[in-house]
Design a protein around this motif. Structure first.
Motif, mmCIF file in Angstrom:
data_model
loop_
_atom_site.group_PDB
_atom_site.id
_atom_site.type_symbol
_atom_site.label_atom_id
_atom_site.label_comp_id
_atom_site.label_asym_id
_atom_site.label_seq_id
_atom_site.Cartn_x
_atom_site.Cartn_y
_atom_site.Cartn_z
ATOM 1 N N PHE A 19 0.846 -1.203 0.000
ATOM 2 C CA PHE A 19 0.000 0.000 0.000
ATOM 3 C C PHE A 19 0.880 1.251 0.000
ATOM 4 O O PHE A 19 0.645 2.207 -0.752
ATOM 5 C CB PHE A 19 -0.913 -0.051 1.225
ATOM 6 C CG PHE A 19 -1.944 1.046 1.304
ATOM 7 C CD1 PHE A 19 -2.361 1.748 0.184
ATOM 8 C CD2 PHE A 19 -2.526 1.367 2.527
ATOM 9 C CE1 PHE A 19 -3.322 2.744 0.264
ATOM 10 C CE2 PHE A 19 -3.481 2.359 2.625
ATOM 11 C CZ PHE A 19 -3.873 3.055 1.490
ATOM 12 N N PHE A 20 1.915 1.236 0.825
ATOM 13 C CA PHE A 20 2.840 2.369 0.929
ATOM 14 C C PHE A 20 3.548 2.609 -0.406
ATOM 15 O O PHE A 20 3.674 3.752 -0.871
ATOM 16 C CB PHE A 20 3.852 2.082 2.041
ATOM 17 C CG PHE A 20 4.748 3.240 2.386
ATOM 18 C CD1 PHE A 20 4.233 4.487 2.688
ATOM 19 C CD2 PHE A 20 6.131 3.068 2.430
ATOM 20 C CE1 PHE A 20 5.065 5.554 3.032
ATOM 21 C CE2 PHE A 20 6.971 4.112 2.771
ATOM 22 C CZ PHE A 20 6.437 5.364 3.066
ATOM 23 N N ASP A 21 4.011 1.536 -1.045
ATOM 24 C CA ASP A 21 4.642 1.666 -2.360
ATOM 25 C C ASP A 21 3.662 2.217 -3.391
ATOM 26 O O ASP A 21 4.025 3.044 -4.230
ATOM 27 C CB ASP A 21 5.163 0.311 -2.837
ATOM 28 C CG ASP A 21 6.476 -0.078 -2.181
ATOM 29 O OD1 ASP A 21 7.145 0.823 -1.636
ATOM 30 O OD2 ASP A 21 6.831 -1.264 -2.196
ATOM 31 N N LYS A 22 2.421 1.743 -3.316
ATOM 32 C CA LYS A 22 1.425 2.165 -4.298
ATOM 33 C C LYS A 22 1.168 3.663 -4.224
ATOM 34 O O LYS A 22 1.157 4.358 -5.256
ATOM 35 C CB LYS A 22 0.121 1.383 -4.077
ATOM 36 C CG LYS A 22 -1.048 1.837 -4.952
ATOM 37 C CD LYS A 22 -0.753 1.682 -6.430
ATOM 38 C CE LYS A 22 -1.931 2.179 -7.256
ATOM 39 N NZ LYS A 22 -1.638 2.116 -8.708
ATOM 40 N N VAL A 23 0.970 4.202 -3.013
ATOM 41 C CA VAL A 23 0.648 5.635 -2.908
ATOM 42 C C VAL A 23 1.844 6.508 -3.289
ATOM 43 O O VAL A 23 1.686 7.688 -3.594
ATOM 44 C CB VAL A 23 0.140 6.019 -1.490
ATOM 45 C CG1 VAL A 23 -1.122 5.266 -1.139
ATOM 46 C CG2 VAL A 23 1.216 5.802 -0.433
ATOM 47 N N ASN A 24 3.023 5.908 -3.294
ATOM 48 C CA ASN A 24 4.215 6.658 -3.693
ATOM 49 C C ASN A 24 4.663 6.355 -5.120
ATOM 50 O O ASN A 24 5.734 6.768 -5.546
ATOM 51 C CB ASN A 24 5.365 6.379 -2.708
ATOM 52 C CG ASN A 24 5.213 7.157 -1.415
ATOM 53 O OD1 ASN A 24 5.386 8.374 -1.402
ATOM 54 N ND2 ASN A 24 4.865 6.462 -0.342
ATOM 55 N N GLY A 25 3.821 5.591 -5.848
ATOM 56 C CA GLY A 25 4.120 5.305 -7.249
ATOM 57 C C GLY A 25 5.340 4.437 -7.444
ATOM 58 O O GLY A 25 6.028 4.541 -8.469
ATOM 59 N N ASP A 26 5.634 3.554 -6.485
ATOM 60 C CA ASP A 26 6.853 2.752 -6.549
ATOM 61 C C ASP A 26 6.646 1.351 -7.105
ATOM 62 O O ASP A 26 7.566 0.540 -7.070
ATOM 63 C CB ASP A 26 7.464 2.616 -5.142
ATOM 64 C CG ASP A 26 7.975 3.936 -4.605
ATOM 65 O OD1 ASP A 26 8.212 4.835 -5.414
ATOM 66 O OD2 ASP A 26 8.120 4.060 -3.376
ATOM 67 N N TYR A 27 5.459 1.052 -7.577
ATOM 68 C CA TYR A 27 5.190 -0.310 -8.007
ATOM 69 C C TYR A 27 5.989 -0.720 -9.243
ATOM 70 O O TYR A 27 6.480 -1.825 -9.343
ATOM 71 C CB TYR A 27 3.697 -0.500 -8.303
ATOM 72 C CG TYR A 27 3.020 -1.361 -7.279
ATOM 73 C CD1 TYR A 27 3.682 -2.438 -6.719
ATOM 74 C CD2 TYR A 27 1.730 -1.098 -6.877
ATOM 75 C CE1 TYR A 27 3.071 -3.222 -5.774
ATOM 76 C CE2 TYR A 27 1.110 -1.883 -5.938
ATOM 77 C CZ TYR A 27 1.781 -2.951 -5.389
ATOM 78 O OH TYR A 27 1.175 -3.733 -4.459
ATOM 79 N N GLY A 28 6.096 0.169 -10.206
ATOM 80 C CA GLY A 28 6.817 -0.160 -11.425
ATOM 81 C C GLY A 28 6.217 -1.353 -12.126
ATOM 82 O O GLY A 28 5.008 -1.433 -12.331
ATOM 83 N N ASP A 29 7.057 -2.328 -12.492
ATOM 84 C CA ASP A 29 6.590 -3.499 -13.237
ATOM 85 C C ASP A 29 5.716 -4.423 -12.398
ATOM 86 O O ASP A 29 5.116 -5.361 -12.931
ATOM 87 C CB ASP A 29 7.781 -4.283 -13.782
ATOM 88 C CG ASP A 29 8.553 -3.485 -14.822
ATOM 89 O OD1 ASP A 29 9.753 -3.761 -14.966
ATOM 90 O OD2 ASP A 29 7.941 -2.604 -15.456
ATOM 91 N N GLN A 30 5.640 -4.177 -11.089
ATOM 92 C CA GLN A 30 4.833 -5.050 -10.230
ATOM 93 C C GLN A 30 3.382 -4.600 -10.155
ATOM 94 O O GLN A 30 2.567 -5.231 -9.505
ATOM 95 C CB GLN A 30 5.423 -5.087 -8.812
ATOM 96 C CG GLN A 30 6.789 -5.756 -8.750
ATOM 97 C CD GLN A 30 7.349 -5.744 -7.346
ATOM 98 O OE1 GLN A 30 6.884 -5.004 -6.493
ATOM 99 N NE2 GLN A 30 8.361 -6.565 -7.099
ATOM 100 N N SER A 31 3.021 -3.489 -10.808
ATOM 101 C CA SER A 31 1.645 -3.008 -10.783
ATOM 102 C C SER A 31 0.730 -3.993 -11.489
ATOM 103 O O SER A 31 1.113 -4.622 -12.471
ATOM 104 C CB SER A 31 1.536 -1.642 -11.470
ATOM 105 O OG SER A 31 2.297 -0.685 -10.782
ATOM 106 N N VAL A 32 -0.481 -4.115 -10.971
ATOM 107 C CA VAL A 32 -1.470 -4.933 -11.653
ATOM 108 C C VAL A 32 -2.155 -4.084 -12.711
ATOM 109 O O VAL A 32 -2.080 -2.854 -12.701
ATOM 110 C CB VAL A 32 -2.507 -5.496 -10.649
ATOM 111 C CG1 VAL A 32 -1.848 -6.480 -9.717
ATOM 112 C CG2 VAL A 32 -3.150 -4.376 -9.851
#
Length: 404
Positions: A170-183
């Motif tokens: 969740f923390f990575d998501k709100v900071n746009g850190d997902y990169g290639d791991q985004s669904v």
């Protein structure tokens, strides 16, 4: 002092949980005393009985005079100071009650249930509404898609739930850190099974990110046990605040002005009566509610009123004095719903000092259908502004009123 022989259908019982239970926390009792005193002042000329424990029997001495109809009931010491026990044995004598309690430990809900069980008319929220509003996650879920509110997740501290990993995602998501791991749809896979959650890169564990999260108890009041999550290290520190097996919520942290809307509700219709600025201190050590300022003028006031009104009217049985906590985000020009306080809040202390109308009587008249929605709206006016702030020790509430 405890003569109940003259109680009749017009009599009303009022009480406040902490002053009737003998709680010794000075920071809590200061607010509690001010709220019950404000209510007693507004209802002192009615056939009113106020219930307290022995330690607080004298806090109304300056209110009671020869023109007052206020009677003090002291819970006897042989009752072991139990408010609930006294109510179970005696509240059936009354047909009406208006009381003050907080949501922690389900006090507000449990007291409401006792009164409802004894067929006492409560000039406050129904138990269903109290139970829903007391639970921060259930409230979020109920309003999901209906109101503008921060994304919120329910967390259970249990090693088998991979709860830290879920918060990190969740923390990575709100900071746009997902990169290639985004669904594909951009959602946070926080509810996926652990085996489906991508392995996290903890190389940035100590990095303070731009967008924060905030953790808070599912059932809590004011700023109790708040924790800002600025880095992944903060996630580990949640174990120092919340016990294993406990539940709490984690939300997006919305920057902006912390405020609230006070309303009077009849179960179907909600009437906003003031926008209030809240003075809240939140830092790495947690959070503290310090006080407030009323009225608070802001260009988004109408938006705040509309949001709070919708929130109250969406829940059946929201009645009496209600506070809706909000965040005013000026950068986005938006108002965010945070939570409903289905009870008298500290803002009532300030409002009672500046209102040109009797708030408690207006609630009773509205719920008894002695005044209409339109008549109440036309009565709402104030003759000044007020601030109510705790002193430097966080104990005494300093109330200052200024005339317009």
């Amino acid at each position: 002092m405890n003569d109940l022989s003259n109680v009749n259908d017009d009599s009303i019982l009022i009480f406040e949980y902490f002053t009737a239970s003998g709680v010794e926390d000075d920071s809590i009792v200061s607010e509690a005393c001010e709220i019950i005193r404000s209510l007693a002042i507004e209802l002192k000329n009615f056939d009113t009985y106020v219930l307290v424990c022995k330690a607080f029997e004298n806090i109304f001495d300056d209110i009671i005079d020869e023109d007052s109809n206020l009677k003090v009931i002291v819970i006897p010491s042989d009752n072991d100071g139990s408010l609930e026990e006294w109510l179970e044995s005696n509240v059936c004598i009354f047909s009406k009650s208006m009381f003050i309690a907080a949501e922690n430990d389900m006090n507000l809900y449990n007291l409401t249930k006792i009164l409802e069980k004894n067929d006492v008319r409560v000039y406050g929220c129904d138990s269903y509404a109290v139970k829903l509003a007391s639970d921060k996650y259930e409230t979020f879920d109920y309003f999901n898609g209906r109101l503008n509110q921060p994304q919120t997740f329910n967390i259970l501290i249990n090693p088998k739930t991979y709860w830290k990993r879920a918060i990190q995602i969740f923390f990575d998501k709100v900071n746009g850190d997902y990169g290639d791991q985004s669904v594909e749809d951009g959602t946070v896979p926080i509810m996926q099974k652990p085996k489906d959650i991508p392995v996290l890169d903890n190389s940035d564990k100590s990095v303070v990110k731009e967008n924060m999260l905030i953790a808070k108890p599912r059932f809590g009041v004011d700023c109790d046990n708040l924790k800002l999550i600025k880095s992944k290290i903060d996630i580990d520190e949640l174990e120092e605040i919340y016990d294993e097996g406990s539940r709490f919520v984690v939300q997006e942290f919305i920057p902006g002005i912390v405020a609230s809307v006070s309303l009077i509700c009849d179960g179907k219709t909600a009437i906003p009566i003031s926008l209030n600025k809240q003075v809240v201190k939140i830092d790495d050590n947690g959070g503290e509610y310090v006080g407030g300022e009323i009225p608070f003028e802001h260009s988004l006031k109408d938006n705040a009123f509309e949001l709070a009104k919708k929130a109250c009217e969406y829940i059946p049985g929201i009645k009496g004095f209600v506070g809706v906590d909000i965040i005013i985000n000026e950068d986005e020009n938006k108002v965010y719903f945070i939570e409903i306080n289905s009870r008298f809040t500290t803002s009532y202390v300030g409002l009672q000092k500046i209102a040109n109308f009797n708030i408690a009587k207006s609630i009773i008249d509205l719920l008894d259908e002695n005044i209409s929605y339109e008549e109440l709206i036309n009565k709402i006016a104030y003759d000044g502004k007020v601030s109510f702030l705790k002193d430097e020790n966080g104990v005494r509430l300093d109330i200052k009123k200024e005339d317009f």
